[in-house]
Design a protein around this motif. Structure first.
Motif, short mmCIF file in Angstrom:
data_model
loop_
_atom_site.label_atom_id
_atom_site.label_comp_id
_atom_site.label_asym_id
_atom_site.label_seq_id
_atom_site.Cartn_x
_atom_site.Cartn_y
_atom_site.Cartn_z
N ARG A 155 0.82 -1.20 0.00
CA ARG A 155 0.00 0.00 0.00
C ARG A 155 0.86 1.26 0.00
NH1 ARG A 155 -2.58 -1.13 4.07
NH2 ARG A 155 -1.91 0.42 5.59
N MET A 158 1.96 1.75 -3.54
CA MET A 158 0.87 2.26 -4.36
C MET A 158 0.63 3.75 -4.08
SD MET A 158 -1.55 -1.09 -3.81
CE MET A 158 -3.03 -0.46 -4.58
N ASN A 163 -0.83 5.01 -7.27
CA ASN A 163 -1.47 3.81 -7.80
C ASN A 163 -1.47 3.78 -9.32
OD1 ASN A 163 -2.60 1.29 -7.39
ND2 ASN A 163 -4.69 2.05 -7.32
N TYR A 268 -4.04 -5.14 -12.23
CA TYR A 268 -3.85 -3.84 -12.86
C TYR A 268 -3.77 -4.01 -14.38
CZ TYR A 268 -1.97 0.94 -13.39
OH TYR A 268 -1.79 2.26 -13.73
N HIS A 311 -11.40 0.58 -8.93
CA HIS A 311 -9.95 0.41 -8.91
C HIS A 311 -9.31 1.22 -10.04
CE1 HIS A 311 -9.06 -2.36 -5.72
NE2 HIS A 311 -9.96 -3.24 -6.13
N ASN A 315 -6.39 4.35 -10.35
CA ASN A 315 -5.18 4.31 -11.17
C ASN A 315 -4.95 5.63 -11.90
OD1 ASN A 315 -5.91 0.93 -12.32
ND2 ASN A 315 -4.92 1.59 -10.44
N TYR A 340 -7.28 1.65 -0.24
CA TYR A 340 -6.18 2.45 -0.79
C TYR A 340 -6.50 3.91 -0.53
CZ TYR A 340 -3.85 5.36 -4.27
OH TYR A 340 -3.14 6.37 -4.86
#
Length: 488
Positions: A155, A158, A163, A268, A311, A315, A340
């Motif tokens: 984490r 990220m 991220n 990802y 998610h 990103n 996150y």
């Protein structure tokens, strides 16, 4: 570089291995038929020093190494990068390194002096035992605490990169370009085209090992997926994750931390294939200009799950939209499953910094959403916290293990870009103050204090070590037997 520069300086960029270098020099000397005394006279060194060098206990200066290379008709570079000259030499090196390790020293065992008279079988047994001991230790190391520390480490990585992983984005786009994908939702047919382009055939089977989502046969270039009528994981995503592991060149993980990182990277990669960076950023920027950002629109535009869309938003939001945010996946029991943040929100954490397994404040959006009757549309709420006020949007999705809330949140000032910013739902959270939501009110305490004895549901996985194996939780025997049964 001067003649007085040590070989450590010369070899530091090559990962100098003094034991390997020493064995190589001894092998070359024996092949040349020279004794230590004879060689010492030729290179202006003492026999005792050369013996230390050959035993990997001293690093020769570059000037000495250059003279030795000349005598053996080779080069310094070849000496520094050479492989063990024989299987026997490789065994000697393995055992020698093992005996010099801190772990071996902690065992209090005597060391053995390896000579030409040491039987090869003895070295094989010692090296084998050492390898098995290391494997056992690595299995035992994957305790719940180790898993939590691995989550913390990942984490932090990220958060540091917002991220966003440009190299994975590039590899995903290169693969899409190779099959001529022009944009829009990635169909199941297109996903199969990606596999075919890489040389894989895709097969659905009814008997996939129960501990796996997919099995990739690298020998015959096949990817096996489950043909279950109600799979927990959408087949297209599972296929793309398997493709990602191949494209990203993932091998057997050597630790739980590496295993976890590989899973994040393959997820990802799959998201970058289903929602390509360039066109997804264009989609999000247009929505931001209209002040109408909505995770459900991203979900619907690319035919993915809400979780995948959420998610993917994390990103791209900070790097391309300038929006800091946080994500949560919370079980109906209130326990954090995934999370996150790079916007300063304060998640509950244990002493290691891990947030997975912790309980979220019942006044946060990710908990309040479970009490909302209308689950067709996203629920939006402002929450005042000690770290500031946050606007969050959340939905609830079902899974075989229960219901989970999936939420995206941003600081108050960023809410203006989102659909649902006009919500009147608002709550106050004082967590981590225990009086916020973790202690009963005075009225409840007066009525029920001392009159209730609940039987706790034991979460056995919190007490047990992480599943062993190269891939934690996967029965390799079952997988190998499955692959053997699939051979034509």
């Amino acid at each position: 570089m001067t003649s007085t520069t040590s070989v450590a300086r010369a070899g530091e960029d090559m990962g100098l291995d003094a034991v390997l270098l020493g064995r190589q020099l001894r092998h070359l000397r024996n092949e040349s038929g020279k004794t230590l005394d004879q060689l010492a006279e030729m290179v202006d060194a003492t026999p005792s020093f050369l013996s230390l060098v050959e035993n990997g206990k001293r690093e020769p200066r570059l000037s000495l190494l250059t003279r030795l290379a000349g005598i053996y008709n080779t080069t310094v570079d070849e000496l520094l990068t050479a492989q063990p000259p024989s299987k026997r030499a490789a065994l000697e090196i393995t055992v020698e390194k093992m005996q010099r390790s801190a772990h071996y020293a902690s065992l209090g065992l005597p060391t053995i002096k390896i000579s030409s008279r040491t039987p090869t079988e003895v070295l094989e047994v010692i090296a084998g035992l050492q390898g098995e001991l290391r494997r056992k230790m690595e299995e035992q190391a994957a305790t719940p605490e180790e898993a939590r520390r691995a989550n913390v480490e990942l984490r932090e990585e990220m958060r540091a990169c917002n991220n966003h992983y440009p190299e994975i984005e590039r590899k995903a786009q290169d693969l899409l370009d190779a099959v001529g994908h022009s944009g829009g939702p990635l169909s199941h047919h297109a996903a199969a085209d990606l596999a075919e382009h890489l040389g894989f055939s895709v097969r659905f089977v009814p008997n996939l090992p129960h501990s796996t989502r997919s099995v990739t046969d690298l020998k015959n270039m096949r990817i096996y997926l489950s043909q279950s009528r109600s799979p927990d994981h959408e087949p297209r995503s599972v296929l793309l994750q398997a493709i990602g592991a191949y494209v990203l060149k993932h091998g057997e993980p050597e630790s739980y931390s590496e295993f976890l990182r590989q899973r994040v990277y393959t997820n990802y990669f799959a998201a970058a294939l289903m929602m390509p960076e360039k066109e997804t950023v264009k989609f999000l920027k247009a929505a931001k200009e209209r002040r109408d950002l909505a995770i459900e629109d991203l979900r619907d535009a690319y035919g993915v799950s809400y979780e995948s869309a959420a998610h993917r938003f994390t990103n791209l939001a900070t790097v391309h939209l300038g929006i800091r945010c946080h994500f949560q996946k919370v079980h109906e029991s209130g326990i954090v499953h995934k999370a996150y943040e790079n916007d300063g929100v304060t998640f509950p954490a244990d002493h290691t910094g891990a947030i997975e397994g912790q309980q979220i404040c019942r006044y946060w959006t990710s908990r309040e959403v479970f009490g909302v009757v209308d689950r067709f549309r996203a629920f939006n709420q402002y929450t005042d916290t000690p770290a500031g006020t946050y606007w969050c949007t959340a939905v609830v999705e079902g899974h075989s293990s229960g219901f989970y809330s999936l939420s995206i949140g941003v600081p108050f000032d960023e809410a203006k870009w989102f659909r649902g910013k006009e919500t009147t739902s608002r709550s106050v959270s004082r967590c981590p103050e225990r009086g916020c939501c973790r202690e009963p009110s005075e009225e409840l305490e007066a009525d029920w204090g001392g009159h209730a004895w609940p039987a706790a549901r034991a979460n056995a996985h919190l007490l047990a070590a992480m599943p062993p194996g190269a891939f934690p939780g996967v029965d390799e025997v079952e997988v190998f037997e499955f692959l053997a049964a699939q051979q034509d």
